[in-house]
Design a protein around this motif. Structure first.
Motif, short mmCIF file in Angstrom:
data_model
loop_
_atom_site.label_atom_id
_atom_site.label_comp_id
_atom_site.label_asym_id
_atom_site.label_seq_id
_atom_site.Cartn_x
_atom_site.Cartn_y
_atom_site.Cartn_z
N ASP A 61 1.00 -1.33 0.04
CA ASP A 61 -0.14 -0.15 -0.23
C ASP A 61 0.96 1.52 0.12
OD1 ASP A 61 -3.00 0.83 -0.20
OD2 ASP A 61 -2.35 1.36 2.32
N LEU A 62 1.64 0.91 1.37
CA LEU A 62 2.82 2.33 1.33
C LEU A 62 3.64 2.40 -0.64
CD1 LEU A 62 3.68 4.12 3.82
CD2 LEU A 62 5.73 2.86 3.12
N LEU A 63 3.67 1.56 -1.08
CA LEU A 63 4.22 1.91 -2.07
C LEU A 63 3.22 2.11 -3.65
CD1 LEU A 63 7.40 -0.86 -1.61
CD2 LEU A 63 7.65 1.66 -1.78
N GLU A 64 2.57 2.23 -3.16
CA GLU A 64 1.69 2.43 -3.91
C GLU A 64 0.97 1.05 -5.27
OE1 GLU A 64 1.38 6.68 -5.06
OE2 GLU A 64 2.07 7.22 -3.08
N LEU A 65 0.97 -0.07 -4.69
CA LEU A 65 1.28 -0.85 -5.52
C LEU A 65 0.94 -1.83 -4.84
CD1 LEU A 65 4.96 -1.37 -6.26
CD2 LEU A 65 3.56 -0.61 -7.67
N SER A 66 -0.75 -3.08 -6.12
CA SER A 66 -1.17 -3.99 -5.50
C SER A 66 -0.28 -5.53 -5.07
CB SER A 66 -2.26 -4.42 -6.81
OG SER A 66 -1.13 -5.58 -7.43
N GLN A 67 -0.89 -5.67 -4.40
CA GLN A 67 -0.50 -6.60 -3.40
C GLN A 67 0.10 -8.35 -4.94
OE1 GLN A 67 -2.49 -10.02 -1.26
NE2 GLN A 67 -3.95 -8.52 -0.67
N GLU A 68 -0.10 -7.97 -6.45
CA GLU A 68 0.87 -9.11 -7.19
C GLU A 68 1.43 -8.56 -7.84
OE1 GLU A 68 -3.52 -8.06 -7.44
OE2 GLU A 68 -3.71 -9.64 -6.45
N ALA A 69 2.28 -7.05 -6.98
CA ALA A 69 3.46 -7.09 -8.06
C ALA A 69 4.37 -7.25 -7.84
CB ALA A 69 3.10 -5.11 -7.11
N GLY A 70 5.03 -7.53 -8.02
CA GLY A 70 6.43 -7.87 -8.68
C GLY A 70 7.99 -7.29 -8.59
N GLY A 109 1.83 16.73 -12.42
CA GLY A 109 -0.70 16.02 -12.55
C GLY A 109 -0.20 14.69 -11.70
N GLU A 110 0.89 14.03 -12.25
CA GLU A 110 1.15 12.36 -11.90
C GLU A 110 1.34 12.56 -10.77
OE1 GLU A 110 0.27 9.73 -13.87
OE2 GLU A 110 0.67 8.52 -12.68
N ASN A 111 2.60 13.62 -9.89
CA ASN A 111 2.87 13.36 -8.70
C ASN A 111 1.68 13.84 -7.95
OD1 ASN A 111 5.17 12.75 -9.59
ND2 ASN A 111 5.90 14.44 -9.73
N LEU A 112 0.74 14.92 -7.89
CA LEU A 112 0.09 15.06 -7.12
C LEU A 112 -0.93 13.71 -6.37
CD1 LEU A 112 -1.10 18.62 -9.03
CD2 LEU A 112 0.38 18.24 -7.26
N LYS A 113 -1.01 13.29 -7.22
CA LYS A 113 -2.40 12.46 -7.66
C LYS A 113 -1.31 11.13 -5.91
CE LYS A 113 -1.87 9.05 -10.91
NZ LYS A 113 -2.29 8.48 -12.07
N SER A 114 0.07 11.29 -6.01
CA SER A 114 0.29 10.30 -5.04
C SER A 114 0.85 11.44 -3.86
CB SER A 114 1.82 9.97 -5.36
OG SER A 114 2.43 9.26 -4.10
N VAL A 115 0.36 12.75 -3.93
CA VAL A 115 0.40 13.38 -2.89
C VAL A 115 -0.51 13.48 -2.34
CG1 VAL A 115 1.70 16.31 -1.94
CG2 VAL A 115 2.54 14.55 -3.70
N CYS A 116 -1.68 14.19 -2.98
CA CYS A 116 -2.72 14.16 -2.17
C CYS A 116 -3.42 13.01 -1.54
CB CYS A 116 -3.63 14.45 -3.55
SG CYS A 116 -3.78 15.73 -4.43
N MET A 117 -3.25 12.33 -2.33
CA MET A 117 -3.66 10.53 -1.50
C MET A 117 -3.41 10.59 -0.12
SD MET A 117 -5.59 9.07 -1.71
CE MET A 117 -6.20 7.62 -0.73
N ASN A 118 -0.85 10.87 0.06
CA ASN A 118 -0.41 10.45 1.08
C ASN A 118 -0.93 11.56 1.68
OD1 ASN A 118 0.88 8.05 0.54
ND2 ASN A 118 2.12 8.88 -0.60
N PHE A 119 -0.52 12.77 1.99
CA PHE A 119 -0.17 13.51 3.22
C PHE A 119 -2.32 14.65 2.56
CE2 PHE A 119 4.00 12.86 1.89
CZ PHE A 119 4.21 11.96 3.37
N LEU A 120 -3.06 14.50 2.41
CA LEU A 120 -4.21 15.26 2.19
C LEU A 120 -5.08 13.97 2.88
CD1 LEU A 120 -3.59 18.35 -0.37
CD2 LEU A 120 -2.79 18.13 2.03
N GLY A 121 -5.11 12.76 2.20
CA GLY A 121 -6.02 12.36 2.54
C GLY A 121 -7.23 11.98 1.77
N LEU A 122 -6.76 12.40 -0.14
CA LEU A 122 -7.45 13.26 -0.80
C LEU A 122 -7.65 12.02 -2.10
CD1 LEU A 122 -8.48 16.39 -0.07
CD2 LEU A 122 -9.65 14.56 1.22
N PRO A 123 -8.47 11.81 -2.66
CA PRO A 123 -8.16 11.05 -4.10
C PRO A 123 -8.56 11.78 -4.68
CG PRO A 123 -10.38 9.95 -2.69
CD PRO A 123 -10.23 10.95 -1.99
N VAL A 124 -7.41 11.94 -5.97
CA VAL A 124 -7.92 12.69 -7.34
C VAL A 124 -7.41 12.05 -7.84
CG1 VAL A 124 -6.79 15.39 -5.81
CG2 VAL A 124 -5.15 13.98 -7.35
#
Lengths: 187, 308
Positions: free
Chosen positions: A9-18, B233-248
């Motif tokens: 989850d932390l690495l933003e991956l699904s658990q199928e990831a290699g 924009g790609e990075n914002l997806k990760s940032v918003c989810m991780n540190f604001l708890g919001l899906p974008v």
């Protein structure tokens, strides 16, 4: 073991990831969150130095643990690998269903003791036995069972994908049968 | 489908994106109405070469004309415009009743797509209009100030939404209690608070899952100049989810192009006179992504080279 789900989850991956996905996403996230790009700088107080430290440490930890889990671990000592004669190979090639019982009989024909398997794989005897007896309750999630099975089949030099493809659906069917079919809140 | 376009900062191109997406949808044959809700500095009509629209929202608020009746033709088939009014009205002067009436009328408009161009800032009227939409869109630019305002805008909208939910389910008191004792529960921010609340009660978890599942912000990155900018924009997806708890969702981007500026200054709709421009292609792509709720696909390892 349940920590592995959190790592994926932390690495933003699904658990199928290699292992390759793990490395790629780790590099990407590490690079993104240790740098001072505008998308990070704009976060201001939402991303304090302490938070950054803590996040990066967790990232490192997740990367390390998942790499260990997924790494193509060769058996440490050469003589631990099992030698197969042609007759045995043919016999295994003709096995249609890799049930726990089938795996057990393969192992026994190879004269491999579970204790030896434990010495190399470091998988608890109990889990190895549970694989052979198909005691699915022992495995809290597919990811654990899967990683044990990978080790198990590698130790016996079996065709890992083939065994997984045969074995895991039974676990899934079992897992599906014990959740309430409708209205089950998604966790 | 109601679209709302906000983003906090002025000058990021909200009106340009609104007018261009509207033109694209109209050209596709969808009946589209653009609503200029920038009550302080409305000039969406200028993008269509209209200098003085016959009606504006002032007529709706002051003279009680129905919203449907103050729409004017944009000059493009299928595309109508409801204009704001420059200077004469600002969001401060609309009361709660007027706002509810406006929302009722917006929902009743007869169109396939209604795109609302919000002004800059995070006034509660702006946030409420944003939350009204089926598609919540923020337009931002690859600049630190634009991103700061965007984060602030998304967070403000999220707070506002939470407040409605707390009120509707009578949770306000218990949540305030939790927040007061946040040190005890190791809660540092909004994300921690939500996680704590969801874990503490199945009822609260169900409420959140149900009410917040639709809270997805679509990000449009405008004035992109380099491939590195596209990655923002790609990075914002990760940032918003991780540190604001919001899906974008990263819906897409539009590059910086002098031609856009020239068109605005000559008051010509961009999409009509620049059909072959890469910007036009990008606008189409992001409009389609917004409709479908999909992400633009960006390869994370592309960070060098120039825009082709």
């Amino acid at each position: 073991m349940e920590a592995f789900l959190k790592y994926f989850d932390l690495l933003e991956l699904s658990q199928e990831a290699g292992i390759e996905d793990v490395r790629k996403n780790y590099d990407y996230l590490k690079n993104l969150y240790s740098g001072d790009s505008i998308e990070i700088a704009a976060l201001n107080t939402d991303f304090s130095p302490e938070l950054r430290q803590e996040y990066l440490a967790r990232l490192d930890d997740a990367h390390e643990k998942l790499t260990q889990l997924l790494e193509n671990k060769k058996p440490a000592v050469a003589q631990n690998t099992v030698r197969m004669d042609d007759e045995l190979c043919d016999w295994i090639a003709n096995i249609a269903c890799f049930s726990g019982a089938a795996l057990k009989s393969i192992r026994e024909r190879m004269v491999v003791d579970l204790k030896d398997m434990f010495t190399t794989t470091r998988i608890q005897l109990q889990y190895l036995e549970d694989i052979e007896n198909e005691v699915f309750e022992s495995f809290r999630a597919e990811v654990y069972l899967r990683s044990y099975l990978v080790e198990y089949t590698r130790f016996l030099s079996l065709d890992t994908p083939r065994v997984l493809a045969d074995y895991l659906p039974r676990y899934r069917a079992w897992a599906a049968s014990r959740t309430t079919p409708a209205g089950m809140p998604h966790l | 489908m109601i679209w709302a376009i906000g983003g906090g900062k002025g000058g990021t191109g909200k009106s340009f994106i609104t007018s261009s997406m509207g033109t694209y949808l109209a050209q596709k044959g969808r009946k589209t109405i653009l609503l200029d809700a920038d009550l302080g500095g409305a000039n969406l009509h200028t993008f269509f070469g209209l200098t003085r629209p016959r009606y504006s929202l002032t007529d709706f608020f002051d003279k009680k004309v129905a919203l449907q009746d103050i729409s004017v033709q944009s000059g493009i088939a299928n595309l109508d415009l409801i204009t704001g009014s420059i200077g004469s009205l600002d969001s401060e002067s609309i009361n709660h009743g007027q706002k509810q009436k406006l929302f009722r009328h917006i929902r009743a408009l007869d169109a396939d797509h209604i795109i609302i161009d919000l002004g800059a800032g995070t006034h509660i009227n702006t946030l409420d209009t944003f939350l009204l939409a089926d598609r919540m869109i923020v337009v931002t630019a690859p600049e630190v100030t634009a991103l700061e305002n965007m984060y602030h805008f998304i967070k403000s909208a999220y707070f506002r939404k939470l407040k409605f939910i707390f009120k509707a389910y009578d949770l306000t008191t218990s949540i305030q209690e939790t927040w007061k004792n946040r040190a005890t529960y190791d809660i540092h921010n909004l994300k921690d608070l939500i996680i704590h609340l969801k874990q503490s009660s199945d009822r609260v978890r169900d409420i959140f899952d149900r009410e917040m599942s639709g809270f997805v912000v679509h990000i449009v990155l405008n004035q992109v100049r380099t491939p590195r900018d596209i990655l923002v924009g790609e990075n914002l997806k990760s940032v918003c989810m991780n540190f604001l708890g919001l899906p974008v969702v990263y819906a897409g981007y539009a590059r910086f192009d002098e031609a856009v500026l020239k068109n605005i200054n000559s008051k010509e709709p961009f999409m009509l006179s620049n059909r072959l421009s890469p910007v036009a292609t990008e606008i189409k792509a992001l409009a389609e992504n917004i409709i479908a709720g999909t992400h633009i696909s960006v390869r994370k390892d592309v960070a060098n080279g120039s825009l082709s």
